[in-house]
Scaffold this motif. Structure first.
Motif, PDB file in Angstrom:
ATOM      1  N   PHE A   1      -9.178  -8.976 -12.310  1.00 36.88           N
ATOM      2  CA  PHE A   1      -9.750  -8.680 -10.998  1.00 36.88           C
ATOM      3  C   PHE A   1     -11.274  -8.780 -10.998  1.00 36.88           C
ATOM      4  CE2 PHE A   1      -6.311  -8.074  -8.246  1.00 36.88           C
ATOM      5  CZ  PHE A   1      -5.270  -7.483  -8.935  1.00 36.88           C
ATOM      6  N   ILE A   2     -11.904  -8.387 -12.082  1.00 38.03           N
ATOM      7  CA  ILE A   2     -13.363  -8.524 -12.164  1.00 38.03           C
ATOM      8  C   ILE A   2     -13.743  -9.992 -12.102  1.00 38.03           C
ATOM      9  CG2 ILE A   2     -15.353  -8.300 -13.717  1.00 38.03           C
ATOM     10  CD1 ILE A   2     -14.033  -5.701 -14.767  1.00 38.03           C
ATOM     11  N   ARG A   3     -13.031 -10.799 -12.859  1.00 35.62           N
ATOM     12  CA  ARG A   3     -13.344 -12.231 -12.934  1.00 35.62           C
ATOM     13  C   ARG A   3     -13.275 -12.876 -11.558  1.00 35.62           C
ATOM     14  NH1 ARG A   3      -9.160 -16.360 -15.727  1.00 35.62           N
ATOM     15  NH2 ARG A   3     -10.144 -18.314 -15.128  1.00 35.62           N
ATOM     16  N   PHE A   4     -12.199 -12.655 -10.829  1.00 39.72           N
ATOM     17  CA  PHE A   4     -12.038 -13.374  -9.566  1.00 39.72           C
ATOM     18  C   PHE A   4     -12.732 -12.697  -8.406  1.00 39.72           C
ATOM     19  CE2 PHE A   4      -9.825 -16.877 -11.062  1.00 39.72           C
ATOM     20  CZ  PHE A   4      -8.984 -16.466 -12.081  1.00 39.72           C
ATOM     21  N   ASP A   5     -13.013 -11.401  -8.529  1.00 37.73           N
ATOM     22  CA  ASP A   5     -13.795 -10.750  -7.484  1.00 37.73           C
ATOM     23  C   ASP A   5     -15.232 -11.263  -7.508  1.00 37.73           C
ATOM     24  OD1 ASP A   5     -15.286  -7.636  -6.790  1.00 37.73           O
ATOM     25  OD2 ASP A   5     -14.093  -8.792  -5.374  1.00 37.73           O
TER      26      ASP A   5
ATOM     27  N   ALA B   1      -6.586  -9.797  -1.208  1.00 38.46           N
ATOM     28  CA  ALA B   1      -5.230  -9.863  -0.652  1.00 38.46           C
ATOM     29  C   ALA B   1      -4.194  -9.553  -1.731  1.00 38.46           C
ATOM     30  CB  ALA B   1      -4.978 -11.240  -0.046  1.00 38.46           C
ATOM     31  N   LEU B   2      -4.400 -10.097  -2.915  1.00 41.47           N
ATOM     32  CA  LEU B   2      -3.450  -9.864  -4.009  1.00 41.47           C
ATOM     33  C   LEU B   2      -3.437  -8.393  -4.416  1.00 41.47           C
ATOM     34  CD1 LEU B   2      -1.473 -10.957  -6.077  1.00 41.47           C
ATOM     35  CD2 LEU B   2      -3.405 -11.672  -7.494  1.00 41.47           C
ATOM     36  N   LEU B   3      -4.634  -7.812  -4.495  1.00 44.58           N
ATOM     37  CA  LEU B   3      -4.713  -6.397  -4.853  1.00 44.58           C
ATOM     38  C   LEU B   3      -4.045  -5.525  -3.791  1.00 44.58           C
ATOM     39  CD1 LEU B   3      -5.794  -4.383  -6.933  1.00 44.58           C
ATOM     40  CD2 LEU B   3      -7.895  -4.238  -5.594  1.00 44.58           C
ATOM     41  N   SER B   4      -4.241  -5.879  -2.525  1.00 38.02           N
ATOM     42  CA  SER B   4      -3.588  -5.133  -1.437  1.00 38.02           C
ATOM     43  C   SER B   4      -2.071  -5.246  -1.550  1.00 38.02           C
ATOM     44  CB  SER B   4      -4.027  -5.683  -0.074  1.00 38.02           C
ATOM     45  OG  SER B   4      -5.409  -5.523   0.108  1.00 38.02           O
ATOM     46  N   PHE B   5      -1.601  -6.437  -1.863  1.00 34.85           N
ATOM     47  CA  PHE B   5      -0.161  -6.635  -2.009  1.00 34.85           C
ATOM     48  C   PHE B   5       0.391  -5.758  -3.137  1.00 34.85           C
ATOM     49  CE2 PHE B   5       3.846  -8.664  -1.820  1.00 34.85           C
ATOM     50  CZ  PHE B   5       4.240  -8.959  -3.113  1.00 34.85           C
ATOM     51  N   ILE B   6      -0.339  -5.715  -4.252  1.00 34.99           N
ATOM     52  CA  ILE B   6       0.144  -4.949  -5.403  1.00 34.99           C
ATOM     53  C   ILE B   6       0.104  -3.444  -5.117  1.00 34.99           C
ATOM     54  CG2 ILE B   6      -0.405  -4.290  -7.791  1.00 34.99           C
ATOM     55  CD1 ILE B   6      -1.378  -7.197  -8.201  1.00 34.99           C
ATOM     56  N   LEU B   7      -1.078  -2.957  -4.741  1.00 30.57           N
ATOM     57  CA  LEU B   7      -1.230  -1.502  -4.631  1.00 30.57           C
ATOM     58  C   LEU B   7      -0.606  -0.942  -3.355  1.00 30.57           C
ATOM     59  CD1 LEU B   7      -4.853  -0.929  -5.983  1.00 30.57           C
ATOM     60  CD2 LEU B   7      -2.667  -0.575  -7.141  1.00 30.57           C
ATOM     61  N   LEU B   8      -0.711  -1.667  -2.252  1.00 32.63           N
ATOM     62  CA  LEU B   8      -0.245  -1.118  -0.992  1.00 32.63           C
ATOM     63  C   LEU B   8       1.221  -1.482  -0.718  1.00 32.63           C
ATOM     64  CD1 LEU B   8      -3.437  -1.777   1.180  1.00 32.63           C
ATOM     65  CD2 LEU B   8      -2.831   0.242  -0.193  1.00 32.63           C
ATOM     66  N   SER B   9       1.544  -2.779  -0.733  1.00 30.39           N
ATOM     67  CA  SER B   9       2.922  -3.170  -0.429  1.00 30.39           C
ATOM     68  C   SER B   9       3.892  -2.690  -1.500  1.00 30.39           C
ATOM     69  CB  SER B   9       3.033  -4.692  -0.293  1.00 30.39           C
ATOM     70  OG  SER B   9       2.266  -5.151   0.777  1.00 30.39           O
ATOM     71  N   ILE B  10       3.556  -2.990  -2.753  1.00 28.83           N
ATOM     72  CA  ILE B  10       4.456  -2.590  -3.834  1.00 28.83           C
ATOM     73  C   ILE B  10       4.258  -1.110  -4.181  1.00 28.83           C
ATOM     74  CG2 ILE B  10       5.037  -2.918  -6.279  1.00 28.83           C
ATOM     75  CD1 ILE B  10       4.274  -5.865  -5.964  1.00 28.83           C
ATOM     76  N   GLY B  11       2.982  -0.733  -4.386  1.00 28.86           N
ATOM     77  CA  GLY B  11       2.714   0.626  -4.850  1.00 28.86           C
ATOM     78  C   GLY B  11       3.036   1.714  -3.851  1.00 28.86           C
ATOM     79  N   ASP B  12       2.609   1.541  -2.599  1.00 27.24           N
ATOM     80  CA  ASP B  12       2.746   2.608  -1.610  1.00 27.24           C
ATOM     81  C   ASP B  12       3.906   2.438  -0.631  1.00 27.24           C
ATOM     82  OD1 ASP B  12      -0.842   3.213  -1.209  1.00 27.24           O
ATOM     83  OD2 ASP B  12       0.642   4.135  -2.536  1.00 27.24           O
ATOM     84  N   ASP B  13       4.344   1.192  -0.394  1.00 24.13           N
ATOM     85  CA  ASP B  13       5.331   0.990   0.677  1.00 24.13           C
ATOM     86  C   ASP B  13       6.760   0.772   0.194  1.00 24.13           C
ATOM     87  OD1 ASP B  13       3.026  -0.894   2.829  1.00 24.13           O
ATOM     88  OD2 ASP B  13       3.244   1.245   2.426  1.00 24.13           O
TER      89      ASP B  13
END
Lengths: 138, 173
Positions: free
Chosen positions: B35-39, B50-62
């Protein structure tokens, strides 16, 4: 415990990006559930829509983005709501003229069903008599 | 492959605990490196978010790490985000074409180990610059799976945790 790197990136992520990620996943899950419940196949949907299976495949191909229109088409064919937009309308308004300052309260009710995650509203049935005295009804 | 630690990356999500891996001689874990590299890469900044949101929010929270959202099987690991052409039964849906790929190992619907990844610049892992990342992710995954089989890694489904054979959280493989 959370990754500080992830926290930093997420804090500067535009809200629309977060909303899109969640909406897309929610939609996929919802559509998947409907398809499983109804036991649909490409052929059965094609028959239902009076189209050929290849036309259905094209319609639902990877080139077909989730637009509002495609969601509407899918909703029509699956026979289930895919996207619910709450509509608010005023139930009653109260304007107090008994004190020097005029207060105004407007109560809205939800007119469409809402997903489980949202708050549920029940519509109030106020009764306002001629003297403008409010009575609350359950 | 050198020895590495399996450690918590985010255990505060509603439906999923995320782990990562860190080489013994490295200051950073593999997922933070990704994430550091591509951010820091302007071209990929929005894809990273978008990828981080998908991981933490869609998968992690939803939803948790359910199969519908982790469907890009690539040997021992899974590639995220969800496959560009999501096939649900006979239907195929489009997810925005992602230039990035991060590899994960799904332990349960509630425990996922995140690795590293890269840019999807070819049609397959073999033909893109992802190849090295994918090979490494598969090796991480094999070692973790072997650890689970021989008891060096214990899956605590009740607490959504991974533990070592002695019941503590330090997992070195």
């Amino acid at each position: 415990m959370r990754s500080k790197v992830a926290d930093r990136i997420l804090s500067k992520t535009p809200e629309e990006t977060k909303i899109f990620a969640r909406l897309y996943s929610d939609l996929i899950m919802h559509i998947n559930r409907i398809i499983k419940e109804k036991g649909y196949s490409q052929k059965s949907l094609a028959d239902k829509m009076e189209k050929s299976p290849s036309e259905i495949h094209k319609w639902l191909s990877a080139e077909h983005n989730f637009t509002l229109r495609s969601i509407a088409k899918l909703q029509a064919e699956l026979g289930e709501e895919l996207l619910i937009v709450p509509v608010r309308k005023p139930v009653f308004e109260f304007n107090s003229k008994f004190v020097k300052t005029t207060y105004s309260v407007t109560v809205y009710s939800q007119t469409t069903s809402v997903p489980d995650k949202s708050e549920s509203w029940t519509e109030a049935e106020p009764v306002v008599d001629s003297s403008k005295e409010l009575k609350n009804a359950a | 492959m050198n020895n590495f630690e399996v450690k918590i990356w985010d255990d505060e999500r509603r439906f999923c605990t995320f782990y990562t891996v860190q080489f013994e001689d490295s200051d950073e874990n593999e997922t933070d490196k990704f994430f550091i590299r591509f951010d820091n890469f302007p071209t990929y900044e929005s894809a990273t978010q978008a990828l981080l949101s998908f991981i933490l929010l869609s998968i992690g929270d939803d939803h948790g790490a359910i199969d519908e959202l982790l469907n890009r099987y690539e040997e021992e690991v899974i590639g995220l985000p969800v496959k560009g052409r999501v096939k649900l039964g006979e239907f195929t849906y489009n997810y925005p074409d992602f230039p990035l790929r991060i590899y994960v190992l799904k332990i349960t619907d509630e425990i996922v180990v995140l690795f590293n990844g890269g840019i999807k610049d070819g049609p397959t892992n073999m033909e893109s610059s992802l190849h090295h990342n994918w090979v490494e992710a598969c090796e991480f995954a094999r070692r973790i799976i072997d650890g689970i089989k021989d008891g060096a890694v214990v899956v605590d489904e009740v607490n959504r945790n991974l533990l070592n054979g002695k019941g503590t959280e330090e997992i070195f493989l």
